[in-house]
Design an enzyme around this catalytic site. Structure first.
Site, mmCIF file in Angstrom:
data_model
loop_
_atom_site.group_PDB
_atom_site.id
_atom_site.type_symbol
_atom_site.label_atom_id
_atom_site.label_comp_id
_atom_site.label_asym_id
_atom_site.label_seq_id
_atom_site.Cartn_x
_atom_site.Cartn_y
_atom_site.Cartn_z
ATOM 1 N N ILE A 12 0.816 -1.213 0.000
ATOM 2 C CA ILE A 12 0.000 0.000 0.000
ATOM 3 C C ILE A 12 0.852 1.266 0.000
ATOM 4 O O ILE A 12 0.347 2.352 -0.229
ATOM 5 C CB ILE A 12 -1.022 0.015 1.152
ATOM 6 C CG1 ILE A 12 -0.338 -0.038 2.510
ATOM 7 C CG2 ILE A 12 -1.998 -1.136 1.007
ATOM 8 C CD1 ILE A 12 -1.295 0.157 3.680
ATOM 9 N N ARG A 62 16.328 11.934 15.368
ATOM 10 C CA ARG A 62 15.441 10.902 14.832
ATOM 11 C C ARG A 62 14.013 11.434 14.869
ATOM 12 O O ARG A 62 13.416 11.596 15.932
ATOM 13 C CB ARG A 62 15.544 9.609 15.656
ATOM 14 C CG ARG A 62 16.914 8.961 15.602
ATOM 15 C CD ARG A 62 17.248 8.518 14.209
ATOM 16 N NE ARG A 62 18.383 7.615 14.192
ATOM 17 C CZ ARG A 62 18.817 7.004 13.124
ATOM 18 N NH1 ARG A 62 18.221 7.201 11.963
ATOM 19 N NH2 ARG A 62 19.850 6.208 13.181
ATOM 20 N N ALA A 74 25.355 3.138 12.261
ATOM 21 C CA ALA A 74 24.516 2.112 11.635
ATOM 22 C C ALA A 74 23.896 2.663 10.368
ATOM 23 O O ALA A 74 23.820 3.873 10.181
ATOM 24 C CB ALA A 74 23.419 1.671 12.599
ATOM 25 N N GLU A 90 29.270 2.473 6.694
ATOM 26 C CA GLU A 90 28.654 3.355 7.690
ATOM 27 C C GLU A 90 29.668 3.861 8.712
ATOM 28 O O GLU A 90 29.594 5.010 9.140
ATOM 29 C CB GLU A 90 27.501 2.631 8.397
ATOM 30 C CG GLU A 90 26.297 2.422 7.508
ATOM 31 C CD GLU A 90 25.604 3.717 7.094
ATOM 32 O OE1 GLU A 90 25.677 4.726 7.827
ATOM 33 O OE2 GLU A 90 24.973 3.717 6.025
ATOM 34 N N GLU A 94 29.881 7.859 8.874
ATOM 35 C CA GLU A 94 29.370 8.526 10.069
ATOM 36 C C GLU A 94 30.462 9.005 11.017
ATOM 37 O O GLU A 94 30.266 9.984 11.729
ATOM 38 C CB GLU A 94 28.388 7.609 10.808
ATOM 39 C CG GLU A 94 27.122 7.373 10.021
ATOM 40 C CD GLU A 94 26.039 6.648 10.794
ATOM 41 O OE1 GLU A 94 26.237 6.307 11.977
ATOM 42 O OE2 GLU A 94 24.964 6.423 10.202
ATOM 43 N N SER A 111 11.916 -5.722 15.701
ATOM 44 C CA SER A 111 10.481 -5.606 15.946
ATOM 45 C C SER A 111 9.722 -6.605 15.072
ATOM 46 O O SER A 111 9.057 -6.224 14.102
ATOM 47 C CB SER A 111 10.018 -4.176 15.664
ATOM 48 O OG SER A 111 8.685 -3.997 16.064
ATOM 49 N N GLU A 117 12.916 -6.204 9.045
ATOM 50 C CA GLU A 117 14.328 -5.827 9.190
ATOM 51 C C GLU A 117 15.105 -6.785 10.095
ATOM 52 O O GLU A 117 14.628 -7.184 11.155
ATOM 53 C CB GLU A 117 14.432 -4.422 9.782
ATOM 54 C CG GLU A 117 15.852 -3.941 9.997
ATOM 55 C CD GLU A 117 15.916 -2.586 10.658
ATOM 56 O OE1 GLU A 117 16.829 -1.821 10.317
ATOM 57 O OE2 GLU A 117 15.062 -2.277 11.508
ATOM 58 N N GLU A 138 22.440 12.526 7.002
ATOM 59 C CA GLU A 138 23.194 12.551 8.262
ATOM 60 C C GLU A 138 23.609 13.971 8.638
ATOM 61 O O GLU A 138 24.464 14.173 9.491
ATOM 62 C CB GLU A 138 24.413 11.640 8.145
ATOM 63 C CG GLU A 138 24.018 10.185 7.990
ATOM 64 C CD GLU A 138 25.129 9.309 7.454
ATOM 65 O OE1 GLU A 138 26.164 9.835 6.998
ATOM 66 O OE2 GLU A 138 24.952 8.091 7.483
ATOM 67 N N GLU A 139 22.989 14.956 8.012
ATOM 68 C CA GLU A 139 23.295 16.346 8.318
ATOM 69 C C GLU A 139 23.057 16.598 9.804
ATOM 70 O O GLU A 139 22.040 16.194 10.365
ATOM 71 C CB GLU A 139 22.381 17.248 7.482
ATOM 72 C CG GLU A 139 22.716 18.698 7.564
ATOM 73 C CD GLU A 139 21.848 19.530 6.631
ATOM 74 O OE1 GLU A 139 21.438 20.607 7.065
ATOM 75 O OE2 GLU A 139 21.581 19.081 5.495
#
Length: 175
Positions: A12, A62, A74, A90, A94, A111, A117, A138-139
């Site tokens: 969807i 986040r 990550a 990464e 990072e 989860s 994932e 990642e700003e």
């Protein structure tokens, strides 16, 4: 054999990183139930430990929790990319670091009630600087070094809240 065989499935929403899928499944009783599933390509995360016994972490905003979180480096796997290659990428993007040793620790599902994932965690040692190429998403990311002996306090105070970081740091404490 599935305990909940899918009888119908439809996407969807398809986004840049995730797809939301709705499945109709047959329960053991024969009743049809609906499952909402977020498809995700998987991720890798790294616990980078310096020779000075510090964990190199990042603080980044986040949106989902409207907060800047202190996390281990990550990121999401690119198409065809292995978890190991993603971990190296990464770490460099990072933190501006590469490593001599990237040791797998665990692969877990954060989860499983709604998300496909899988995250593979690695321990990185033998850190050395490399050019840092910050990606647009990642700003504002800040690199933070935390002494290993302060990890338990960070977790117990709630300064570290995301599952991959808690799991990675706890696994580090067992080594």
């Amino acid at each position: 054999m599935s305990l909940e065989p899918t009888v119908a499935s439809r996407a969807i929403y398809r986004g840049r990183v995730a797809t939301l899928r709705v499945d109709d499944v047959r329960m053991p009783s024969g009743r049809i139930e609906r499952r909402e599933i977020v498809e995700h390509p998987g991720a890798a995360a790294v616990v980078p430990v310096t020779d000075d016994h510090e964990v190199v972490m990042v603080r980044q905003y986040r949106k989902a929790v409207e907060s800047a979180l202190l996390e281990i480096p990550a990121g999401t796997l690119n198409a065809g990319e292995t978890a190991l290659a993603c971990a190296h990428r990464e770490l460099a993007e990072e933190t501006g670091l590469a490593c001599d040793v990237m040791m797998p620790l665990i692969t877990f599902v954060p989860s499983p009630g709604l998300l496909t994932e899988e995250i593979t965690l690695f321990l990185a040692r033998g850190l050395r600087p490399v050019p840092r190429m910050v990606q647009a998403e990642e700003e504002g990311l800040q690199v933070v070094r935390v002494p290993v002996d302060q990890i338990a306090q960070l977790i117990s105070r709630g300064d570290v809240r995301d599952s991959k970081t808690i799991i990675g740091l706890m696994l580090l404490s067992w080594r």
